[in-house]
Design an enzyme around this catalytic site. Sequence first.
Site, short mmCIF file in Angstrom:
data_model
loop_
_atom_site.label_atom_id
_atom_site.label_comp_id
_atom_site.label_asym_id
_atom_site.label_seq_id
_atom_site.Cartn_x
_atom_site.Cartn_y
_atom_site.Cartn_z
N LYS A 13 -40.25 -1.70 -25.70
CA LYS A 13 -38.92 -2.40 -26.21
C LYS A 13 -37.91 -2.74 -25.02
O LYS A 13 -37.29 -3.61 -24.81
CB LYS A 13 -38.27 -1.61 -27.29
CG LYS A 13 -39.52 -1.55 -28.60
CD LYS A 13 -38.53 -0.44 -29.67
CE LYS A 13 -38.18 0.95 -29.30
NZ LYS A 13 -39.21 1.59 -29.01
N ARG A 88 -33.91 2.20 -37.59
CA ARG A 88 -35.10 3.14 -37.49
C ARG A 88 -35.63 3.95 -38.93
O ARG A 88 -36.66 4.66 -38.72
CB ARG A 88 -34.86 4.20 -36.46
CG ARG A 88 -35.53 4.19 -35.17
CD ARG A 88 -34.73 5.07 -34.27
NE ARG A 88 -35.59 5.63 -33.26
CZ ARG A 88 -35.53 5.54 -32.00
NH1 ARG A 88 -34.63 4.48 -31.76
NH2 ARG A 88 -36.10 5.89 -30.87
N ARG A 127 -42.50 7.29 -17.46
CA ARG A 127 -41.33 6.60 -17.47
C ARG A 127 -40.31 7.15 -16.55
O ARG A 127 -40.14 8.32 -16.57
CB ARG A 127 -40.93 6.46 -18.95
CG ARG A 127 -39.50 5.71 -18.88
CD ARG A 127 -39.13 5.02 -20.03
NE ARG A 127 -39.07 6.12 -21.33
CZ ARG A 127 -38.97 5.75 -22.53
NH1 ARG A 127 -38.69 4.32 -23.00
NH2 ARG A 127 -38.61 6.68 -23.43
N ARG A 160 -36.36 10.92 -18.37
CA ARG A 160 -35.52 11.21 -19.64
C ARG A 160 -36.10 12.79 -19.99
O ARG A 160 -37.16 13.15 -20.04
CB ARG A 160 -35.72 10.37 -20.62
CG ARG A 160 -34.85 9.18 -20.51
CD ARG A 160 -35.21 7.87 -21.34
NE ARG A 160 -35.29 8.51 -22.88
CZ ARG A 160 -35.61 7.68 -23.75
NH1 ARG A 160 -35.62 6.36 -23.71
NH2 ARG A 160 -35.65 8.09 -25.09
N ARG A 171 -41.76 12.65 -31.35
CA ARG A 171 -41.00 11.77 -31.54
C ARG A 171 -42.09 10.44 -32.42
O ARG A 171 -41.55 9.78 -33.02
CB ARG A 171 -40.56 10.85 -30.21
CG ARG A 171 -39.40 11.63 -29.77
CD ARG A 171 -38.96 11.53 -28.31
NE ARG A 171 -38.76 10.23 -27.79
CZ ARG A 171 -39.18 9.62 -26.75
NH1 ARG A 171 -39.44 10.58 -25.82
NH2 ARG A 171 -38.43 8.40 -26.52
P1 ADP Z 1 -39.43 1.85 -25.13
O1 ADP Z 1 -38.18 0.96 -24.83
O2 ADP Z 1 -40.03 1.07 -26.54
O3 ADP Z 1 -39.36 3.18 -25.50
P2 ADP Z 1 -39.97 1.35 -22.55
O4 ADP Z 1 -39.49 -0.21 -22.40
O5 ADP Z 1 -38.89 2.12 -21.98
O6 ADP Z 1 -40.25 1.60 -23.89
O7 ADP Z 1 -41.39 1.52 -21.80
C1 ADP Z 1 -42.08 2.72 -21.81
C2 ADP Z 1 -42.59 2.85 -20.65
O8 ADP Z 1 -43.77 2.06 -20.52
C3 ADP Z 1 -41.88 2.49 -19.13
O9 ADP Z 1 -42.21 3.34 -18.13
C4 ADP Z 1 -42.11 1.07 -18.93
O10 ADP Z 1 -42.12 0.74 -17.36
C5 ADP Z 1 -43.84 1.08 -19.27
N1 ADP Z 1 -44.34 -0.24 -19.83
C6 ADP Z 1 -43.58 -0.95 -20.67
N2 ADP Z 1 -44.24 -2.05 -21.11
C7 ADP Z 1 -45.31 -1.92 -20.49
C8 ADP Z 1 -46.73 -2.76 -20.61
N3 ADP Z 1 -46.91 -3.82 -21.30
N4 ADP Z 1 -47.63 -2.17 -19.76
C9 ADP Z 1 -47.49 -1.12 -19.15
N5 ADP Z 1 -46.55 -0.19 -19.16
C10 ADP Z 1 -45.57 -0.73 -19.78
P1 AMP Z 2 -34.72 5.72 -27.86
O1 AMP Z 2 -34.03 5.47 -26.51
O2 AMP Z 2 -34.72 4.41 -28.76
O3 AMP Z 2 -36.11 6.16 -27.52
O4 AMP Z 2 -33.87 6.85 -28.68
C1 AMP Z 2 -33.65 8.20 -27.77
C2 AMP Z 2 -33.29 9.07 -29.28
O5 AMP Z 2 -31.90 8.77 -29.68
C3 AMP Z 2 -34.32 9.25 -30.29
O6 AMP Z 2 -35.29 10.11 -30.21
C4 AMP Z 2 -33.30 9.59 -31.57
O7 AMP Z 2 -33.14 10.92 -31.37
C5 AMP Z 2 -31.87 8.92 -31.05
N1 AMP Z 2 -31.87 7.46 -31.69
C6 AMP Z 2 -31.78 6.43 -31.17
N2 AMP Z 2 -31.69 5.38 -31.99
C7 AMP Z 2 -31.52 6.00 -33.13
C8 AMP Z 2 -31.48 5.39 -34.57
N3 AMP Z 2 -31.42 3.99 -34.67
N4 AMP Z 2 -31.29 6.51 -35.58
C9 AMP Z 2 -31.58 7.82 -35.27
N5 AMP Z 2 -31.68 8.34 -34.11
C10 AMP Z 2 -31.72 7.33 -33.04
#
Ligand code: ADP
Ligand code: AMP
Length: 218
Positions: A13, A88, A127, A160, A171
């Site tokens: 995302k 969410r 990541r 992270r 999660r």
């Molecule tokens: P989210 O925001 O949904 O938690 P991220 O955008 O942070 O996910 O992506 C999670 C991990 O996967 C990151 O390390 C990113 O670089 C990697 N990633 C994202 N999209 C792809 C893809 N299409 N193929 C391979 N790796 C990806």
């Molecule tokens: P994310 O960066 O989206 O992976 O979010 C990291 C963490 O923040 C999640 O695991 C939750 O603990 C908290 N969080 C983020 N967005 C929300 C939401 N919309 N509702 C509840 N918790 C959230």
Amino acid sequence: MHVIIMGPPGAGKGTQAERMTKDFALLHISTGEIFRNAVKEGTEMGKKAKEYMDKGLLVPDEIVVGIVKERLSRPDCAGGVLLDGFPRTVEQAEALDEVMQDLNMKIDAAISVDVNEEELINRLTGRRVCRNCGATYHLKFNPPKVRNICDHCSGELYQRSDDTIDTVKERLAVYNKQTLPMIEYYQRKNLFVSVDGSQSINQVYSVISAHLQKIKEQ
Ligand code: ADP
Ligand code: AMP
């Protein structure tokens, strides 16, 4: 244009959001990032949120909804927003509808990026995020040009604290239980778009940007 990007943790995302916001002039609102910044700044809200984030649990709706409401009320949101990581839960989706109505805004699409669980675990545990600008990388799938240094701002990359295997598993379980039911909510409103997130970053983006272009031309 007001768009939601949803999908399980690690689906991509944030990665897609970086491009979507740039190409379509949308303001990126990531609730996860708002919480991480609050934790870094040591605010009361950050301390409360950290208790949940460290366990892989959702921060309670009353905290999250208040933050998003305040953020969406600011003038810089008028040109369009991309909501990432919010809503969410079905309750958050209902609360968002109320906030949107009050602000004379409407959601144009809820785009879901879908990836299988094994791949999500690989993506999350590899990541790395820029401490300075929040840009996202992956050790194998999307490495920075220079090891541990952000391509955009030369900031330091870090892992992270919730990207460890045990917290990742929690999660994903929370997503399946609390967030998956939200899909039906947006399907009923005819706003739901599912995208195959297992493809490359560029391929996923070309599908998403085609959808956004269609919305823009409506
Ligand atoms: P989210 O925001 O949904 O938690 P991220 O955008 O942070 O996910 O992506 C999670 C991990 O996967 C990151 O390390 C990113 O670089 C990697 N990633 C994202 N999209 C792809 C893809 N299409 N193929 C391979 N790796 C990806
Ligand atoms: P994310 O960066 O989206 O992976 O979010 C990291 C963490 O923040 C999640 O695991 C939750 O603990 C908290 N969080 C983020 N967005 C929300 C939401 N919309 N509702 C509840 N918790 C959230």
